[in-house]
Design an enzyme around this catalytic site. Structure first.
Site, PDB file in Angstrom:
ATOM      1  N   VAL A   1       0.854  -1.260   0.001  1.00  0.00           N
ATOM      2  CA  VAL A   1      -0.012   0.015  -0.128  1.00  0.00           C
ATOM      3  C   VAL A   1       0.654   1.314  -0.005  1.00  0.00           C
ATOM      4  O   VAL A   1       0.321   2.435  -0.278  1.00  0.00           O
ATOM      5  CB  VAL A   1      -0.883   0.161   1.151  1.00  0.00           C
ATOM      6  CG1 VAL A   1      -0.230   0.296   2.354  1.00  0.00           C
ATOM      7  CG2 VAL A   1      -2.011   1.022   1.028  1.00  0.00           C
TER       8      VAL A   1
ATOM      9  N   ALA B   1       5.050  -6.071   6.776  1.00  0.00           N
ATOM     10  CA  ALA B   1       3.836  -5.984   6.392  1.00  0.00           C
ATOM     11  C   ALA B   1       3.887  -5.209   5.034  1.00  0.00           C
ATOM     12  O   ALA B   1       4.550  -4.288   4.994  1.00  0.00           O
ATOM     13  CB  ALA B   1       2.820  -5.300   7.258  1.00  0.00           C
ATOM     14  N   ASP B   2       2.987  -5.596   4.251  1.00  0.00           N
ATOM     15  CA  ASP B   2       2.764  -4.883   2.675  1.00  0.00           C
ATOM     16  C   ASP B   2       1.426  -4.055   2.669  1.00  0.00           C
ATOM     17  O   ASP B   2       1.312  -3.138   2.266  1.00  0.00           O
ATOM     18  CB  ASP B   2       2.833  -5.830   1.601  1.00  0.00           C
ATOM     19  CG  ASP B   2       4.163  -6.292   1.372  1.00  0.00           C
ATOM     20  OD1 ASP B   2       4.813  -5.427   0.279  1.00  0.00           O
ATOM     21  OD2 ASP B   2       4.733  -7.186   1.970  1.00  0.00           O
ATOM     22  N   ARG B   3       0.655  -4.293   3.912  1.00  0.00           N
ATOM     23  CA  ARG B   3      -0.653  -3.910   4.049  1.00  0.00           C
ATOM     24  C   ARG B   3      -1.085  -4.205   5.186  1.00  0.00           C
ATOM     25  O   ARG B   3      -1.516  -5.461   5.469  1.00  0.00           O
ATOM     26  CB  ARG B   3      -1.597  -3.931   2.907  1.00  0.00           C
ATOM     27  CG  ARG B   3      -2.796  -2.928   3.164  1.00  0.00           C
ATOM     28  CD  ARG B   3      -3.680  -3.059   1.771  1.00  0.00           C
ATOM     29  NE  ARG B   3      -3.101  -2.708   0.239  1.00  0.00           N
ATOM     30  CZ  ARG B   3      -3.453  -1.999  -0.335  1.00  0.00           C
ATOM     31  NH1 ARG B   3      -4.670  -1.488  -0.312  1.00  0.00           N
ATOM     32  NH2 ARG B   3      -2.833  -1.764  -1.623  1.00  0.00           N
TER      33      ARG B   3
ATOM     34  N   ALA C   1      -1.647  -8.181   5.169  1.00  0.00           N
ATOM     35  CA  ALA C   1      -0.859  -8.959   4.072  1.00  0.00           C
ATOM     36  C   ALA C   1       0.455  -8.663   4.172  1.00  0.00           C
ATOM     37  O   ALA C   1       1.111  -7.767   4.430  1.00  0.00           O
ATOM     38  CB  ALA C   1      -1.568  -8.210   2.980  1.00  0.00           C
TER      39      ALA C   1
END
Length: 354
Positions: free
Chosen positions: A93, A245-247, A255
């Protein structure tokens, strides 16, 4: 001294080609948006914070070396370039948030009296450069908050043993790292006994990148296969698991790299705290739950081939999602540059005072 994923000076950007690590350390020039998007898409650079930084800096470099001649063409170029960069890898994100914020910033600056393409270009470049500086500062705070929180749960002199997944260090950020930043801070305090890092199949970010960083900084570490996580938690007295974390969405669903979900389940079974370390730029409070997160799927050859050599049976079908979503119920705490929050506290914690 930590490794650098990017080297930047005004008008010049180089990215460390992480596809070549750990065997070769080579920086490649990024002269504009298309090269920036290609570096992101092909995973020469990866990690949600680093993706955003390379994205906006590639835009800054192109604007510096090939300036737009008028305000409308500048606004159009920036908007279209940011859209292209966001589409390179959609799950993370940070790039999307940076694009939204930069578009809004540029629109506001363009409405001011006396706005010219030269002044607006300077404003955009300065904005991009500030993102680079802020990421390092945020990561150091994440590391320190996380280390303090974990040590509060331990004895006053007890050393802790950590387990981490994928790569969340200097190579995934502008510097220091998120989850690996917590490990770094524990090590700097003399309170880290050991860290276990998973190989992180199929792209092997753990064995290629995290292990590389840990060896480089002489942090006591052991590489394990992904399938060894259960026995490692049981036999090696792991204090806590910390991942990046990526999102992260409003309810705390997260995620992250494929395999994170199963680590959270294993940690829950063994009664081991499971932490997510992420800057607020990785938190997407507009999504209520993780069910709305778009999960990127990678090419099948990344699973079936290693260095161009096929290791899987010809004709086998492949499913290769790059990420999975860990339910918030499995997460002990989310470590940000603003503090450590329980998943249910995250939204209020990040919006308070805004």
């Amino acid at each position: 001294m930590s490794l650098e994923s990017v080297r930047y000076s005004r008008g010049s950007l180089q990215v460390l080609n992480q596809l070549l690590l750990p065997h070769k350390s080579e920086y490649e020039p990024v002269t504009g948006v298309q090269q920036g998007a290609d570096a992101i898409r092909t995973m020469k650079v990866r990690g949600a914070p680093a993706i955003a930084i390379v994205g906006v800096l590639s835009l800054a470099v192109e604007l510096t070396t090939k300036p737009c001649q008028d305000v409308p063409s500048l606004i159009t170029f920036v908007r279209e370039s940011l859209h292209h960069l966001v589409s390179a890898r959609p799950t993370a994100v940070n790039m999307k948030k940076a694009a939204d914020e930069l578009n809004a910033f540029l629109a506001e600056e363009a409405d001011k009296p006396g706005a010219t393409s030269q002044r607006l270009t300077e404003s955009v470049v300065q904005w991009a450069e500030s993102l680079l500086k802020k990421d390092v500062e945020d990561n150091q705070m994440i590391g320190d908050f996380g280390a303090k929180h974990i040590l509060e749960k331990a004895g006053p002199t007890e050393k802790v043993c950590m387990l981490t997944h994928c790569n969340t260090g200097s190579l995934a950020t502008a510097g220091y790292g998120t989850a690996l930043g917590v490990v770094r801070s524990l090590h700097a305090l003399g309170r880290l006994s050991h860290v276990f890092c998973t190989e992180t199949r199929p792209y092997n970010q753990g064995s290629r990148l995290t292990a590389y960083e840990l060896v480089y900084e002489k942090i006591p570490a052991t590489l394990i296969t992904d399938s060894m996580a259960s026995v490692t938690m049981r036999e090696r007295k792991v204090t806590a698991v910390v991942v990046g974390a990526d999102r992260v969405v409003a309810n705390g669903d997260t995620a992250n790299k494929i395999g994170t979900y199963q680590l959270a389940i294993i940690a829950k079974y063994h009664g081991i705290p499971f932490y997510v370390a992420a800057p607020s730029t990785s938190c997407d409070l507009s999504l209520p739950t993780g069910g709305s997160i778009v999960i990127e799927e990678r090419p099948s050859h990344e699973l079936t081939d290693i260095n161009g050599i096929r290791i899987a049976a010809p004709g086998i079908d492949v499913w290769n999602p790059a990420f999975d979503v860990t339910p918030h119920e499995l997460i002990t705490g989310i470590i940000t540059e603003r503090g450590v929050f329980k998943p249910e506290e995250l939204k209020d914690g990040l919006t308070k005072g805004q």
